[in-house]
Scaffold this motif. Sequence first.
Motif, PDB file in Angstrom:
ATOM      1  N   ARG A 158       4.588  -1.792  11.532  1.00 17.73           N
ATOM      2  CA  ARG A 158       4.046  -2.662  12.512  1.00 17.73           C
ATOM      3  C   ARG A 158       2.885  -3.149  11.862  1.00 17.73           C
ATOM      4  O   ARG A 158       2.241  -4.637  12.634  1.00 17.73           O
ATOM      5  N   ILE A 159       2.171  -3.077  11.186  1.00 21.34           N
ATOM      6  CA  ILE A 159       1.548  -3.549  10.143  1.00 21.34           C
ATOM      7  C   ILE A 159       2.485  -4.731   9.425  1.00 21.34           C
ATOM      8  O   ILE A 159       0.574  -5.974  10.220  1.00 21.34           O
ATOM      9  N   ALA A 160       2.319  -5.609   9.537  1.00 26.44           N
ATOM     10  CA  ALA A 160       3.040  -6.264   9.380  1.00 26.44           C
ATOM     11  C   ALA A 160       2.788  -7.567  10.026  1.00 26.44           C
ATOM     12  O   ALA A 160       2.822  -9.231  10.144  1.00 26.44           O
ATOM     13  N   LEU A 161       3.200  -7.120  11.576  1.00 37.80           N
ATOM     14  CA  LEU A 161       3.062  -8.205  12.261  1.00 37.80           C
ATOM     15  C   LEU A 161       1.573  -7.742  13.276  1.00 37.80           C
ATOM     16  O   LEU A 161       1.957  -9.006  13.442  1.00 37.80           O
ATOM     17  N   CYS A 162       1.255  -7.014  13.291  1.00 42.14           N
ATOM     18  CA  CYS A 162       0.002  -6.934  14.172  1.00 42.14           C
ATOM     19  C   CYS A 162      -1.794  -6.167  13.459  1.00 42.14           C
ATOM     20  O   CYS A 162      -1.985  -6.631  14.088  1.00 42.14           O
ATOM     21  N   GLY A 163      -1.276  -6.813  11.662  1.00 40.57           N
ATOM     22  CA  GLY A 163      -2.120  -6.530  10.769  1.00 40.57           C
ATOM     23  C   GLY A 163      -2.946  -4.630  11.211  1.00 40.57           C
ATOM     24  O   GLY A 163      -2.459  -3.679  11.710  1.00 40.57           O
ATOM     25  N   PRO A 164      -3.837  -4.647  10.328  1.00 39.63           N
ATOM     26  CA  PRO A 164      -4.786  -3.552   9.848  1.00 39.63           C
ATOM     27  C   PRO A 164      -4.801  -2.522  11.061  1.00 39.63           C
ATOM     28  O   PRO A 164      -5.674  -3.888  11.998  1.00 39.63           O
ATOM     29  N   LYS A 165      -5.145  -1.247  11.901  1.00 36.27           N
ATOM     30  CA  LYS A 165      -5.644  -1.439  12.584  1.00 36.27           C
ATOM     31  C   LYS A 165      -7.361  -0.476  12.604  1.00 36.27           C
ATOM     32  O   LYS A 165      -7.699  -0.331  11.719  1.00 36.27           O
TER      33      LYS A 165
ATOM     34  N   PRO B  80       1.055  -1.348  -0.267  1.00 38.31           N
ATOM     35  CA  PRO B  80      -0.272  -0.116  -0.277  1.00 38.31           C
ATOM     36  C   PRO B  80       0.569   1.337   0.569  1.00 38.31           C
ATOM     37  O   PRO B  80       1.946   0.773   0.225  1.00 38.31           O
ATOM     38  N   ALA B  81       0.295   1.505  -0.597  1.00 42.13           N
ATOM     39  CA  ALA B  81       0.956   3.257  -0.961  1.00 42.13           C
ATOM     40  C   ALA B  81       1.178   4.716   0.440  1.00 42.13           C
ATOM     41  O   ALA B  81       0.392   4.457   0.565  1.00 42.13           O
ATOM     42  N   ALA B  82       2.333   4.856   0.676  1.00 43.00           N
ATOM     43  CA  ALA B  82       1.964   5.456   2.103  1.00 43.00           C
ATOM     44  C   ALA B  82       2.298   7.378   1.666  1.00 43.00           C
ATOM     45  O   ALA B  82       3.172   7.427   1.054  1.00 43.00           O
ATOM     46  N   GLU B  83       1.685   8.508   2.477  1.00 42.49           N
ATOM     47  CA  GLU B  83       1.117   9.218   1.657  1.00 42.49           C
ATOM     48  C   GLU B  83       1.866  10.116   3.024  1.00 42.49           C
ATOM     49  O   GLU B  83       1.349  10.162   4.217  1.00 42.49           O
ATOM     50  N   VAL B  84       2.970  10.928   2.618  1.00 40.44           N
ATOM     51  CA  VAL B  84       3.665  12.065   3.998  1.00 40.44           C
ATOM     52  C   VAL B  84       3.516  13.327   2.773  1.00 40.44           C
ATOM     53  O   VAL B  84       3.778  13.781   2.247  1.00 40.44           O
ATOM     54  N   GLN B  85       2.610  13.984   3.994  1.00 39.32           N
ATOM     55  CA  GLN B  85       2.712  15.572   4.192  1.00 39.32           C
ATOM     56  C   GLN B  85       4.128  15.828   4.740  1.00 39.32           C
ATOM     57  O   GLN B  85       4.219  15.753   5.728  1.00 39.32           O
ATOM     58  N   ILE B  86       4.326  17.475   3.766  1.00 32.91           N
ATOM     59  CA  ILE B  86       5.648  17.988   4.072  1.00 32.91           C
ATOM     60  C   ILE B  86       5.159  20.010   4.282  1.00 32.91           C
ATOM     61  O   ILE B  86       4.965  19.897   3.514  1.00 32.91           O
ATOM     62  N   SER B  87       5.016  20.394   5.457  1.00 35.61           N
ATOM     63  CA  SER B  87       4.256  21.952   5.543  1.00 35.61           C
ATOM     64  C   SER B  87       6.422  22.474   5.323  1.00 35.61           C
ATOM     65  O   SER B  87       7.421  22.463   5.910  1.00 35.61           O
TER      66      SER B  87
ATOM     67  N   MET C  58       7.834   2.770   9.863  1.00 33.70           N
ATOM     68  CA  MET C  58       8.010   1.291  11.170  1.00 33.70           C
ATOM     69  C   MET C  58       6.698   1.736  11.489  1.00 33.70           C
ATOM     70  O   MET C  58       6.521   0.559  11.714  1.00 33.70           O
ATOM     71  N   GLU C  59       5.362   2.265  10.937  1.00 39.24           N
ATOM     72  CA  GLU C  59       4.165   1.993  10.656  1.00 39.24           C
ATOM     73  C   GLU C  59       4.017   0.145   9.986  1.00 39.24           C
ATOM     74  O   GLU C  59       2.797  -0.128  10.359  1.00 39.24           O
ATOM     75  N   SER C  60       4.386   1.102   8.975  1.00 45.20           N
ATOM     76  CA  SER C  60       4.234  -0.766   7.410  1.00 45.20           C
ATOM     77  C   SER C  60       4.364  -2.165   7.948  1.00 45.20           C
ATOM     78  O   SER C  60       4.321  -2.546   8.640  1.00 45.20           O
TER      79      SER C  60
ATOM     80  N   ARG D  68       9.724   9.482  17.606  1.00 43.17           N
ATOM     81  CA  ARG D  68       8.732   8.895  18.530  1.00 43.17           C
ATOM     82  C   ARG D  68       9.104   7.622  17.974  1.00 43.17           C
ATOM     83  O   ARG D  68       8.889   6.857  16.354  1.00 43.17           O
ATOM     84  N   ARG D  69       9.174   6.227  18.112  1.00 44.87           N
ATOM     85  CA  ARG D  69       9.228   4.618  17.598  1.00 44.87           C
ATOM     86  C   ARG D  69       7.648   3.955  18.180  1.00 44.87           C
ATOM     87  O   ARG D  69       7.109   4.041  19.348  1.00 44.87           O
ATOM     88  N   PRO D  70       7.084   3.994  17.303  1.00 48.40           N
ATOM     89  CA  PRO D  70       5.976   2.872  17.575  1.00 48.40           C
ATOM     90  C   PRO D  70       5.761   1.923  18.810  1.00 48.40           C
ATOM     91  O   PRO D  70       7.169   1.118  17.740  1.00 48.40           O
ATOM     92  N   ARG D  71       5.582   1.109  19.105  1.00 49.57           N
ATOM     93  CA  ARG D  71       5.453  -0.192  19.923  1.00 49.57           C
ATOM     94  C   ARG D  71       4.741  -1.340  19.364  1.00 49.57           C
ATOM     95  O   ARG D  71       3.430  -0.810  18.836  1.00 49.57           O
ATOM     96  N   ALA D  72       5.299  -2.626  18.594  1.00 51.10           N
ATOM     97  CA  ALA D  72       5.048  -4.249  18.672  1.00 51.10           C
ATOM     98  C   ALA D  72       5.093  -5.016  19.800  1.00 51.10           C
ATOM     99  O   ALA D  72       6.177  -4.676  19.455  1.00 51.10           O
TER     100      ALA D  72
END
Length: 424
Positions: free
Chosen positions: A54-61, A13-20, A50-52, A90-94
């Motif tokens: 975590r999705i691979a480990l925990c599944g979609p939120k 899945p494509a990840a969108e990153v917004q930069i101001s 990192m969120e990708s 900030r590191r997401p945790r699984a």
Amino acid sequence: MKSRTKPALRALPAAEVQISLPVQGVLRDVRHAFLGLCIDAGQKVLAALMESDRIALCGPKGVPDTQRRAVRGGSTAAQVVLGGQRIAVRRPRARSIADGELALPSFEWASSGDPLDAATMAAIAAGVSTRRYASTQEPVPAVHQPRAASKSAVSRRFVQLSQEQLAQWLARPIDELDLPVVMIDGIHFRDRVILLAIGIDAHGNKHVLGLREGSTEAARVVTSLLSDLIDRGLDAQRMRLWVIDGGKALRKAIVQTFGATAMIQRCQEHKRRNVLEHLPEDMHASVKRVLKDAWSASDADLGRRQLQRLATSMQAKHPGAVASLREGLEETLTVQDLGISGALYRTLRTTNPIENLNGSVARYCRNVKRWGDGQMVLRWVASALSDAAHRMRKLRGCSQMRSLLKALDARRPEAGSATLRKAA
């Protein structure tokens, strides 16, 4: 038709990153704002990676899954490496239901200490002091909490890395190296001396063999170094050429340790300086010329006779110079006596190869103003050797090494005994 040899490609899945864009910052300080923009972009990309993971480990939120083996655990403060320093993220945790905390591959890659360690060692090798290390790094905006670039942090990191390098140098096995030539010399650090040994293999490659710290170049310190080399695999039965300066302790320790298998070449340059120190200035040119002719002679016997005539001519007026010339005179002719000539002879007749390495060590350590204990000296020397080892060239005249190997083999005690028995 689908290929049976190539695995099927899985679409991610494509990840969108917004930069101001910080327009005001750009107008105020282009470089500072641009770096901040790059860091912001990098943080957002890393967060998406990192969120990708975590999705691979925990599944979609928010999607129920009875087979789920890991769950989300919020996030925590962490740091990642950026050039020669660290910045906060900030590191997401699984968390695994059975095994606890799980690692995110993207974070493990970004937080690796290897780039940080490499940047620190490269800066110190280039002559950057620990106090000025932070000024060599890009000015990261304070909002990103840059760390690990202070004097104390860099110093602690260098101590740890140099200690690891020292342990590697002292424990590295050398039993697989065939070393027909070994050179030993001392590096002086105020009241301490570091004895350094380098070996030259049959192809002319140089290898740093070991080092030993002491207050002087005493025979016991040299013997300790030689014993360590033997314990790590140096063949004590191999006929070998030892190139040293005029130190009597070096010669004594080598002869006591290796006996008849050691052929010693005294550095002709050291001998020349020692002789000239006992003579008036107006005699230096003529004596230099005689010494040069003797040590350049095609035959060792001819060179020996020239040196003896020089000693006889100076005996009455300059006995000190004569005593210096005659002390170890035979060992200044060892390489000539082996029949070695050309570029290889000019290289092995002095300790210049190891003294060039000593010069590299001195340049590496030039920023140290106050030396502590012997362990500190050893750590710095080990780091300097590790840096210089990548730049060491082959021995000049290495194409003639085969002649040296044959000459050394012909001098083996066993070969001499067999010749005597055959003649009898």
